[in-house]
Design a protein around this motif. Structure first.
Motif, PDB file in Angstrom:
ATOM      1  N   GLY A 106       0.808  -1.224   0.000  1.00 13.77           N
ATOM      2  CA  GLY A 106       0.000   0.000   0.000  1.00 13.77           C
ATOM      3  C   GLY A 106       0.834   1.265   0.000  1.00 13.77           C
ATOM      4  N   THR A 107       2.146   1.122  -0.250  1.00 16.33           N
ATOM      5  CA  THR A 107       3.051   2.269  -0.303  1.00 16.33           C
ATOM      6  C   THR A 107       2.704   3.159  -1.495  1.00 16.33           C
ATOM      7  N   THR A 108       2.825   4.457  -1.302  1.00 19.51           N
ATOM      8  CA  THR A 108       2.660   5.402  -2.412  1.00 19.51           C
ATOM      9  C   THR A 108       3.880   5.290  -3.309  1.00 19.51           C
ATOM     10  N   VAL A 109       3.674   5.102  -4.614  1.00 17.07           N
ATOM     11  CA  VAL A 109       4.779   4.935  -5.555  1.00 17.07           C
ATOM     12  C   VAL A 109       4.714   6.001  -6.638  1.00 17.07           C
ATOM     13  N   LEU A 110       5.869   6.638  -6.888  1.00 19.69           N
ATOM     14  CA  LEU A 110       6.011   7.551  -8.018  1.00 19.69           C
ATOM     15  C   LEU A 110       7.039   6.948  -8.959  1.00 19.69           C
ATOM     16  N   LEU A 111       6.633   6.679 -10.188  1.00 12.19           N
ATOM     17  CA  LEU A 111       7.491   6.042 -11.176  1.00 12.19           C
ATOM     18  C   LEU A 111       7.773   7.009 -12.319  1.00 12.19           C
ATOM     19  N   VAL A 112       9.030   7.450 -12.427  1.00 18.98           N
ATOM     20  CA  VAL A 112       9.448   8.271 -13.562  1.00 18.98           C
ATOM     21  C   VAL A 112       9.875   7.338 -14.678  1.00 18.98           C
ATOM     22  N   SER A 113       9.319   7.528 -15.869  1.00 22.54           N
ATOM     23  CA  SER A 113       9.675   6.656 -16.986  1.00 22.54           C
ATOM     24  C   SER A 113       9.459   7.372 -18.312  1.00 22.54           C
ATOM     25  N   HIS A 114      10.322   7.025 -19.280  1.00 26.03           N
ATOM     26  CA  HIS A 114      10.126   7.509 -20.647  1.00 26.03           C
ATOM     27  C   HIS A 114       9.258   6.544 -21.446  1.00 26.03           C
ATOM     28  N   SER A 115       8.986   5.381 -20.861  1.00 22.59           N
ATOM     29  CA  SER A 115       8.189   4.374 -21.558  1.00 22.59           C
ATOM     30  C   SER A 115       6.702   4.585 -21.268  1.00 22.59           C
ATOM     31  N   MET A 116       5.979   5.009 -22.274  1.00 21.52           N
ATOM     32  CA  MET A 116       4.542   5.201 -22.099  1.00 21.52           C
ATOM     33  C   MET A 116       3.845   3.870 -21.834  1.00 21.52           C
ATOM     34  N   GLU A 117       4.384   2.794 -22.416  1.00 25.32           N
ATOM     35  CA  GLU A 117       3.800   1.474 -22.186  1.00 25.32           C
ATOM     36  C   GLU A 117       3.880   1.084 -20.701  1.00 25.32           C
ATOM     37  N   ASP A 118       5.007   1.384 -20.077  1.00 22.74           N
ATOM     38  CA  ASP A 118       5.156   1.086 -18.647  1.00 22.74           C
ATOM     39  C   ASP A 118       4.176   1.917 -17.819  1.00 22.74           C
ATOM     40  N   ILE A 119       4.035   3.169 -18.173  1.00 23.22           N
ATOM     41  CA  ILE A 119       3.160   4.073 -17.421  1.00 23.22           C
ATOM     42  C   ILE A 119       1.711   3.589 -17.480  1.00 23.22           C
ATOM     43  N   VAL A 120       1.233   3.268 -18.682  1.00 28.61           N
ATOM     44  CA  VAL A 120      -0.171   2.852 -18.800  1.00 28.61           C
ATOM     45  C   VAL A 120      -0.410   1.491 -18.157  1.00 28.61           C
ATOM     46  N   LYS A 121       0.629   0.670 -18.084  1.00 27.15           N
ATOM     47  CA  LYS A 121       0.472  -0.667 -17.505  1.00 27.15           C
ATOM     48  C   LYS A 121       0.373  -0.627 -15.984  1.00 27.15           C
ATOM     49  N   TYR A 122       1.099   0.291 -15.361  1.00 28.09           N
ATOM     50  CA  TYR A 122       1.204   0.253 -13.904  1.00 28.09           C
ATOM     51  C   TYR A 122       0.558   1.431 -13.166  1.00 28.09           C
ATOM     52  N   ALA A 123       0.519   2.599 -13.775  1.00 19.16           N
ATOM     53  CA  ALA A 123       0.118   3.802 -13.035  1.00 19.16           C
ATOM     54  C   ALA A 123      -1.394   4.008 -13.000  1.00 19.16           C
ATOM     55  N   ASP A 124      -1.897   4.410 -11.817  1.00 22.20           N
ATOM     56  CA  ASP A 124      -3.305   4.786 -11.666  1.00 22.20           C
ATOM     57  C   ASP A 124      -3.525   6.218 -12.128  1.00 22.20           C
ATOM     58  N   LYS A 125      -2.521   7.058 -11.867  1.00 18.52           N
ATOM     59  CA  LYS A 125      -2.588   8.459 -12.260  1.00 18.52           C
ATOM     60  C   LYS A 125      -1.263   8.837 -12.915  1.00 18.52           C
ATOM     61  N   VAL A 126      -1.306   9.916 -13.707  1.00 17.45           N
ATOM     62  CA  VAL A 126      -0.110  10.355 -14.418  1.00 17.45           C
ATOM     63  C   VAL A 126       0.107  11.842 -14.193  1.00 17.45           C
ATOM     64  N   LEU A 127       1.344  12.177 -13.835  1.00 18.71           N
ATOM     65  CA  LEU A 127       1.761  13.557 -13.638  1.00 18.71           C
ATOM     66  C   LEU A 127       2.641  13.929 -14.829  1.00 18.71           C
ATOM     67  N   VAL A 128       2.233  14.966 -15.550  1.00 20.07           N
ATOM     68  CA  VAL A 128       2.963  15.369 -16.751  1.00 20.07           C
ATOM     69  C   VAL A 128       3.620  16.722 -16.520  1.00 20.07           C
ATOM     70  N   MET A 129       4.946  16.760 -16.691  1.00 22.61           N
ATOM     71  CA  MET A 129       5.688  18.018 -16.591  1.00 22.61           C
ATOM     72  C   MET A 129       6.050  18.530 -17.981  1.00 22.61           C
ATOM     73  N   ASN A 130       6.041  19.846 -18.147  1.00 20.24           N
ATOM     74  CA  ASN A 130       6.405  20.463 -19.424  1.00 20.24           C
ATOM     75  C   ASN A 130       7.066  21.807 -19.151  1.00 20.24           C
ATOM     76  N   ARG A 131       8.333  21.895 -19.495  1.00 20.54           N
ATOM     77  CA  ARG A 131       9.094  23.133 -19.344  1.00 20.54           C
ATOM     78  C   ARG A 131       8.997  23.720 -17.936  1.00 20.54           C
ATOM     79  N   GLY A 132       9.103  22.844 -16.966  1.00 20.52           N
ATOM     80  CA  GLY A 132       9.098  23.280 -15.580  1.00 20.52           C
ATOM     81  C   GLY A 132       7.727  23.455 -14.963  1.00 20.52           C
ATOM     82  N   HIS A 133       6.686  23.370 -15.769  1.00 18.82           N
ATOM     83  CA  HIS A 133       5.321  23.563 -15.289  1.00 18.82           C
ATOM     84  C   HIS A 133       4.601  22.219 -15.179  1.00 18.82           C
ATOM     85  N   LEU A 134       3.612  22.168 -14.312  1.00 21.65           N
ATOM     86  CA  LEU A 134       2.743  21.001 -14.223  1.00 21.65           C
ATOM     87  C   LEU A 134       1.726  21.088 -15.351  1.00 21.65           C
ATOM     88  N   PHE A 135       1.899  20.241 -16.362  1.00 23.03           N
ATOM     89  CA  PHE A 135       1.000  20.259 -17.526  1.00 23.03           C
ATOM     90  C   PHE A 135      -0.357  19.683 -17.152  1.00 23.03           C
TER      91      PHE A 135
END
Length: 286
Positions: free
Chosen positions: A195-224
């Motif tokens: 039940g640990t909170t996990v933040l996974l940074v990845s360049h693989s979109m396939e990994d993100i969609v497979k494991y993440a419940d939510k997605v945080l998107v950064m763009n040029r220093g801003h929260l997109f």
């Protein structure tokens, strides 16, 4: 209580010099306890700088960082305690291994926490099991292991501290496909079991969609954006406009739609594509 909260978080490099740069700009977000969050963004988007604030590795230029409700830079908060509470695993974490045996490497963090010998032993063996490492490996040198095993030893070393938040910066980078899948599956299993909170940074979109419940998107220093995974990847055009790729299966679904086979614009995994295609085929009695 929220696991992570940032309020108007801003970080600047080389303040007061001609090279001053804003890496993270006025980011406010809230991450609930137990969530599995994917963190994405193009190179230089600020995602790595952002996560380094979440265990006090960097101190913000302005704004606030709260971990489990505590402002980590308050006078009454020991930043060392925060780093036990919010564990950060760097890319190519196996380069941080240095002890004579796997056991000693995993035990390094718990020892620094001042735990007794029995508790350390319990945590080492539990963390090793969580990462799929057999007991017989514990007395071996970490430098005799495969790349994937070394990576899992490094992860076990952080997990042995039993952090409430686990932050992973490209934990499977550089591994072969089998090693990559093994590491990510062990992380996903650990999240489910603890039940640990996990933040996974990845360049693989396939990994993100497979494991993440939510997605945080950064763009040029801003929260997109910070939304449920389905909602984020439904914005395919917007993501591509900020130089982010979308999963290969999503590209295929768009191509199929252009050729008269519309299985939906919300296809981000092979499993979902399979379900939609089978349903379509059954509907046509093929």
């Amino acid at each position: 209580m929220n696991a992570v909260e940032t309020k108007n978080l801003t970080y600047k490099y080389s303040v007061g010099t001609p090279f001053e740069t804003t890496a993270v700009d006025n980011v406010s977000l809230t991450i609930k306890q137990g969530e599995f969050v994917g963190v994405i963004g193009h190179t230089g988007s600020g995602k790595s700088t952002l996560i380094q604030h979440l265990n006090g590795l960097l101190k913000q230029t302005s704004g606030e960082v709260l971990i489990n409700g505590r402002n980590i830079w308050s006078k009454d908060v020991n930043i060392k305690d925060i780093r036990f509470e919010s564990g950060l695993v760097f890319q190519y974490s196996e380069y941080q291994l240095f002890e004579e045996t796997v056991y000693k490497d995993i035990a390094f963090g718990p020892k620094n926490m001042g735990l007794d010998k029995d508790e350390i032993d319990k945590r080492v063996r539990n963390a090793a099991r969580q990462m799929g490492l057999d007991d017989e490996l514990l007395e071996r040198s970490p430098f005799d292991l495969s790349g994937g095993q070394k990576r899992r030893v490094a992860l076990a070393g952080v997990i042995a501290m039993e952090p409430k938040i686990l932050i992973l910066d490209e934990p499977a980078a550089g591994l072969d496909p089998a090693g990559r899948d093994k590491v990510l599956e062990e992380i996903a299993g650990y999240h489910r079991n603890s039940g640990t909170t996990v933040l996974l940074v990845s360049h693989s979109m396939e990994d993100i969609v497979k494991y993440a419940d939510k997605v945080l998107v950064m763009n040029r220093g801003h929260l997109f954006c910070y939304e449920d995974t389905d909602k984020v990847f439904s914005m395919s055009k917007e993501l591509q406009m900020i130089d982010l790729d979308i999963p290969q299966i999503t590209k295929l679904s768009h191509l199929l739609a252009e050729n008269g086979i519309d299985i939906g614009r919300d296809v981000y995994t092979v499993e979902r594509a399979k379900e939609r295609l089978l349903k379509m085929l059954k509907g046509t009695n093929v």
